[in-house]
Design a protein around this motif. Structure first.
Motif, mmCIF file in Angstrom:
data_model
loop_
_atom_site.group_PDB
_atom_site.id
_atom_site.type_symbol
_atom_site.label_atom_id
_atom_site.label_comp_id
_atom_site.label_asym_id
_atom_site.label_seq_id
_atom_site.Cartn_x
_atom_site.Cartn_y
_atom_site.Cartn_z
ATOM 1 N N ILE A 59 0.840 -1.201 0.000
ATOM 2 C CA ILE A 59 0.000 0.000 0.000
ATOM 3 C C ILE A 59 0.871 1.247 0.000
ATOM 4 C CG2 ILE A 59 -1.629 1.357 1.387
ATOM 5 C CD1 ILE A 59 -2.829 -1.312 2.326
ATOM 6 N N LYS A 60 1.905 1.234 0.824
ATOM 7 C CA LYS A 60 2.816 2.378 0.889
ATOM 8 C C LYS A 60 3.441 2.645 -0.482
ATOM 9 C CE LYS A 60 7.114 3.901 3.106
ATOM 10 N NZ LYS A 60 8.147 3.573 4.120
ATOM 11 N N ALA A 61 3.920 1.585 -1.133
ATOM 12 C CA ALA A 61 4.546 1.737 -2.454
ATOM 13 C C ALA A 61 3.537 2.214 -3.488
ATOM 14 C CB ALA A 61 5.170 0.410 -2.889
ATOM 15 N N GLY A 62 2.305 1.659 -3.443
ATOM 16 C CA GLY A 62 1.290 2.027 -4.424
ATOM 17 C C GLY A 62 0.864 3.480 -4.321
ATOM 18 N N VAL A 63 0.575 3.936 -3.104
ATOM 19 C CA VAL A 63 0.127 5.322 -2.918
ATOM 20 C C VAL A 63 1.251 6.301 -3.234
ATOM 21 C CG1 VAL A 63 -0.749 7.008 -1.253
ATOM 22 C CG2 VAL A 63 -1.611 4.661 -1.214
ATOM 23 N N ASN A 64 2.440 6.034 -2.716
ATOM 24 C CA ASN A 64 3.560 6.949 -2.958
ATOM 25 C C ASN A 64 3.935 7.004 -4.440
ATOM 26 O OD1 ASN A 64 3.842 7.803 -0.321
ATOM 27 N ND2 ASN A 64 5.374 6.271 0.204
ATOM 28 N N ASP A 65 3.820 5.865 -5.133
ATOM 29 C CA ASP A 65 4.105 5.854 -6.567
ATOM 30 C C ASP A 65 3.111 6.733 -7.317
ATOM 31 O OD1 ASP A 65 5.382 4.578 -9.061
ATOM 32 O OD2 ASP A 65 3.269 4.063 -9.324
ATOM 33 N N TYR A 66 1.842 6.652 -6.927
ATOM 34 C CA TYR A 66 0.830 7.474 -7.600
ATOM 35 C C TYR A 66 1.057 8.959 -7.321
ATOM 36 C CZ TYR A 66 -3.666 9.208 -9.220
ATOM 37 O OH TYR A 66 -4.641 9.904 -9.882
ATOM 38 N N VAL A 67 1.401 9.273 -6.071
ATOM 39 C CA VAL A 67 1.687 10.673 -5.732
ATOM 40 C C VAL A 67 2.876 11.179 -6.540
ATOM 41 C CG1 VAL A 67 2.450 12.229 -3.895
ATOM 42 C CG2 VAL A 67 0.714 10.520 -3.413
ATOM 43 N N ASP A 68 3.918 10.357 -6.659
ATOM 44 C CA ASP A 68 5.100 10.762 -7.434
ATOM 45 C C ASP A 68 4.737 10.990 -8.899
ATOM 46 O OD1 ASP A 68 6.741 10.656 -5.224
ATOM 47 O OD2 ASP A 68 7.385 8.597 -5.591
ATOM 48 N N LYS A 69 3.844 10.156 -9.439
ATOM 49 C CA LYS A 69 3.408 10.342 -10.824
ATOM 50 C C LYS A 69 2.707 11.680 -10.987
ATOM 51 C CE LYS A 69 2.725 5.480 -12.127
ATOM 52 N NZ LYS A 69 1.704 4.450 -12.415
ATOM 53 N N GLN A 70 1.893 12.042 -9.994
ATOM 54 C CA GLN A 70 1.164 13.306 -10.074
ATOM 55 C C GLN A 70 2.117 14.488 -10.011
ATOM 56 O OE1 GLN A 70 -2.180 13.432 -10.743
ATOM 57 N NE2 GLN A 70 -1.797 11.255 -10.987
ATOM 58 N N VAL A 71 3.163 14.370 -9.189
ATOM 59 C CA VAL A 71 4.164 15.440 -9.100
ATOM 60 C C VAL A 71 4.880 15.600 -10.439
ATOM 61 C CG1 VAL A 71 6.311 16.169 -7.990
ATOM 62 C CG2 VAL A 71 4.495 15.165 -6.629
ATOM 63 N N VAL B 118 -3.803 14.268 -5.590
ATOM 64 C CA VAL B 118 -2.830 15.323 -5.298
ATOM 65 C C VAL B 118 -3.438 16.680 -5.596
ATOM 66 C CG1 VAL B 118 -0.557 16.241 -5.840
ATOM 67 C CG2 VAL B 118 -0.914 13.782 -5.747
ATOM 68 N N ASN B 119 -3.879 16.866 -6.846
ATOM 69 C CA ASN B 119 -4.637 18.065 -7.164
ATOM 70 C C ASN B 119 -6.081 17.783 -6.768
ATOM 71 O OD1 ASN B 119 -2.410 19.356 -8.392
ATOM 72 N ND2 ASN B 119 -2.710 18.057 -10.180
ATOM 73 N N ASN B 120 -6.822 18.825 -6.433
ATOM 74 C CA ASN B 120 -8.156 18.595 -5.890
ATOM 75 C C ASN B 120 -9.203 18.283 -6.945
ATOM 76 O OD1 ASN B 120 -8.482 21.046 -7.077
ATOM 77 N ND2 ASN B 120 -8.632 22.214 -5.177
ATOM 78 N N GLY B 121 -8.822 18.182 -8.208
ATOM 79 C CA GLY B 121 -9.777 17.799 -9.221
ATOM 80 C C GLY B 121 -10.658 18.926 -9.727
ATOM 81 N N ASP B 122 -10.342 20.176 -9.377
ATOM 82 C CA ASP B 122 -11.100 21.316 -9.899
ATOM 83 C C ASP B 122 -10.921 21.424 -11.405
ATOM 84 O OD1 ASP B 122 -11.786 21.932 -7.343
ATOM 85 O OD2 ASP B 122 -10.528 23.701 -7.155
ATOM 86 N N ILE C 38 1.449 14.228 1.973
ATOM 87 C CA ILE C 38 0.747 12.977 1.666
ATOM 88 C C ILE C 38 1.676 11.798 1.911
ATOM 89 C CG2 ILE C 38 -0.409 11.643 -0.142
ATOM 90 C CD1 ILE C 38 -1.274 14.255 -1.398
ATOM 91 N N HIS C 39 2.948 11.935 1.447
ATOM 92 C CA HIS C 39 3.938 10.884 1.710
ATOM 93 C C HIS C 39 4.064 10.628 3.208
ATOM 94 C CE1 HIS C 39 5.470 9.991 -2.232
ATOM 95 N NE2 HIS C 39 5.756 11.259 -2.486
ATOM 96 N N SER C 40 4.168 11.701 3.978
ATOM 97 C CA SER C 40 4.351 11.572 5.429
ATOM 98 C C SER C 40 3.161 10.872 6.068
ATOM 99 C CB SER C 40 4.543 12.959 6.065
ATOM 100 O OG SER C 40 5.673 13.604 5.530
ATOM 101 N N THR C 41 1.958 11.233 5.627
ATOM 102 C CA THR C 41 0.748 10.615 6.187
ATOM 103 C C THR C 41 0.695 9.128 5.855
ATOM 104 O OG1 THR C 41 -0.442 12.708 5.957
ATOM 105 C CG2 THR C 41 -1.767 10.713 6.252
ATOM 106 N N LEU D 256 -9.397 7.251 -11.013
ATOM 107 C CA LEU D 256 -8.006 7.627 -10.750
ATOM 108 C C LEU D 256 -7.106 6.736 -11.600
ATOM 109 C CD1 LEU D 256 -8.031 8.183 -6.875
ATOM 110 C CD2 LEU D 256 -8.245 9.871 -8.696
ATOM 111 N N ASP D 257 -6.969 7.105 -12.874
ATOM 112 C CA ASP D 257 -6.211 6.294 -13.820
ATOM 113 C C ASP D 257 -4.759 6.123 -13.376
ATOM 114 O OD1 ASP D 257 -8.512 6.245 -15.281
ATOM 115 O OD2 ASP D 257 -7.889 7.778 -16.719
ATOM 116 N N GLY D 258 -4.267 4.906 -13.493
ATOM 117 C CA GLY D 258 -2.872 4.638 -13.162
ATOM 118 C C GLY D 258 -2.611 4.433 -11.684
ATOM 119 N N PHE D 259 -3.691 4.388 -10.865
ATOM 120 C CA PHE D 259 -3.508 4.222 -9.423
ATOM 121 C C PHE D 259 -3.713 2.760 -9.057
ATOM 122 C CE2 PHE D 259 -4.830 6.063 -5.010
ATOM 123 C CZ PHE D 259 -3.816 5.337 -4.425
ATOM 124 N N ASN D 260 -2.617 2.050 -8.785
ATOM 125 C CA ASN D 260 -2.674 0.691 -8.255
ATOM 126 C C ASN D 260 -2.425 0.765 -6.761
ATOM 127 O OD1 ASN D 260 -3.076 -0.757 -10.716
ATOM 128 N ND2 ASN D 260 -0.946 -0.378 -11.240
#
Length: 424
Positions: free
Chosen positions: A41-53, A211-215, A281-284, A377-381
């Motif tokens: 889970i840690k790897a999946g969420v952090n990977d998605y956040v990194d993709k968004q950055v 990451v972005n709020n989707g506005d 988000i990473h820290s959380t 959330l495309d690309g989010f595993n």
């Protein structure tokens, strides 16, 4: 007896009491499964956040705010005394033209401008239905798009990249159908409440994101128009107040950004990059998975006592056999190695089973998550595994098993062959 013979012999001896060995392996399995799932889970969420950055495409943009407290480490819950210079609570963190001038003079920064916000009333599309609109300007930051192109940051074109959930609501069949179509956005004056509509062109449809709020996002020209409508009729002093200022770093290395943050801090400002903001988000995620990993570690600790018990009982049952092996010339080291290998094999089978089941479960969980709460959330595993993390989990668990097995292995190695042969 060579190493391979020792391993095969240890493997055979391990299964003399199948029930006890299986229960010990299952205890290891629970810990390995828990740790594998949480790290996945840690790897999946952090990977998605990194993709968004990475999708943002800018690491040179600083968002600058007024530092309300000169020393954040000495922040107090006590109310502050009022002064005319400081004004009310809202005034204490608003910025103005003087701040822009001051920040512009700081070496290393360029393109200093206010980060202004606007408040649209509604949006009207193909079906003439009105919907409340949440939108913002991109300030030169690229967003992850499902279709189309980024909104313009130059010229006078009124453009919008719609949030994906607005497409069908506005009467469009899909993202491609929305491209190039005209929509209307209404905004009101904060002073007079007079409402005006602006016609804009849909140039893109953005993907949802954690990451972005989707506005929805609008072009620079459209943002300026909506801001002007909101500010119409306000006193001049209120028109030139901002919550934040944006500035571009000329040479955006990590060292330079750190130095600029220090310079701004000395002038009474706080600054952050987009990466700083998503770093929370990473820290959380790390904190939550850290707690879950702790439960897995507790399970492994309990399992280690199972290994000690299993091997201790094995030593008791095989005392005469150990005495015979030592009487035939088998040294302490080889006896210790034989029982240590049994412990390592327990760790290996438990960790291998835990990781394998976790990887199988990940496929099911990812499918369910994608079809339900992660839909769009495309690309989010949610769960991701790689060879290095799997190998690390197995090696650490095998090391724990080895350490747990040292006590009974050492006891077996220290047995006196004469006393062991007499053991009943």
């Amino acid at each position: 007896m060579n190493l391979w013979d020792t391993i095969t012999s240890a493997s055979a001896n391990l299964w003399r009491n199948k029930g006890r060995t299986i229960l010990t392996i299952l205890a290891i399995f629970i810990g390995a499964f828990t740790i594998s799932m949480t790290l996945g889970i840690k790897a999946g969420v952090n990977d998605y956040v990194d993709k968004q950055v990475k999708n943002v495409g800018r690491d040179d943009l600083l968002m600058i705010n007024k530092a309300v407290s000169d020393d954040p480490n000495k922040a107090s819950d006590e109310p502050k005394e009022y002064t005319e210079e400081q004004g009310n609570a809202e005034d204490s963190y608003l910025l103005d033209e003087k701040d822009i001038t001051k920040i512009t003079k700081i070496a290393g920064l360029t393109d200093v401008k206010p980060a202004e916000s606007f408040s649209p009333d509604y949006i009207v599309g193909k079906n003439n239905k009105k919907f409340v609109l949440s939108a913002s300007s991109t300030d030169g930051i690229d967003v992850d798009l499902k279709a189309g192109k980024q909104v313009s940051q130059k010229g006078d074109a009124y453009e919008i990249a719609l949030a994906a959930n607005y497409v069908k609501s506005l009467g469009f069949a899909n993202a491609q159908d929305a491209l190039g179509k005209k929509i209307r956005i209404a905004a009101s004056s904060q002073a007079t409440k007079a409402q005006s509509e602006v016609v804009a062109t849909v140039v893109g449809v953005r993907n949802p994101s954690i990451v972005n709020n989707g506005d929805s996002v609008v072009s620079k020209a459209l943002a300026e128009k909506l801001i002007a409508i909101n500010k119409a009729g306000l006193p001049k002093g209120m028109q030139n107040q901002y919550y934040a200022i944006l500035a571009t770093v000329k040479n955006p290395t990590e060292n330079n950004i750190t130095k600029l943050k220090e310079k701004l801090s000395k002038h009474g400002y706080g600054a952050s990059t987009f990466a700083d903001q998503v770093g929370m988000i990473h820290s959380t995620v790390d904190a939550i998975t850290g707690v879950l990993t702790l439960f897995g570690a507790i399970a492994l600790l309990a399992a280690s006592f199972g290994i000690i018990n299993t091997l201790y009982m094995s030593v008791q049952e095989r005392t005469r056999e150990i005495g015979l092996m030592k009487a035939m010339g088998m040294g302490r080291g080889k006896v210790f190695l034989a029982f240590s290998i049994e412990a390592i094999l327990i760790g290996f089978w438990g960790s291998a089973l835990g990781v394998a089941v976790a990887m199988g479960a990940a496929k099911v969980v990812n499918k369910v998550a994608t079809d339900s709460f992660l839909q769009g959330l495309d690309g989010f595993n949610l769960l991701q595994f790689n060879f290095s993390s799997v190998a690390m989990i197995m090696v650490i668990i095998m090391l724990i098993a080895f350490l747990a097995g040292t006590f009974p292995a050492n006891r077996a190695a220290r047995l006196d062959p004469i006393d062991a042969l007499r053991y009943e």
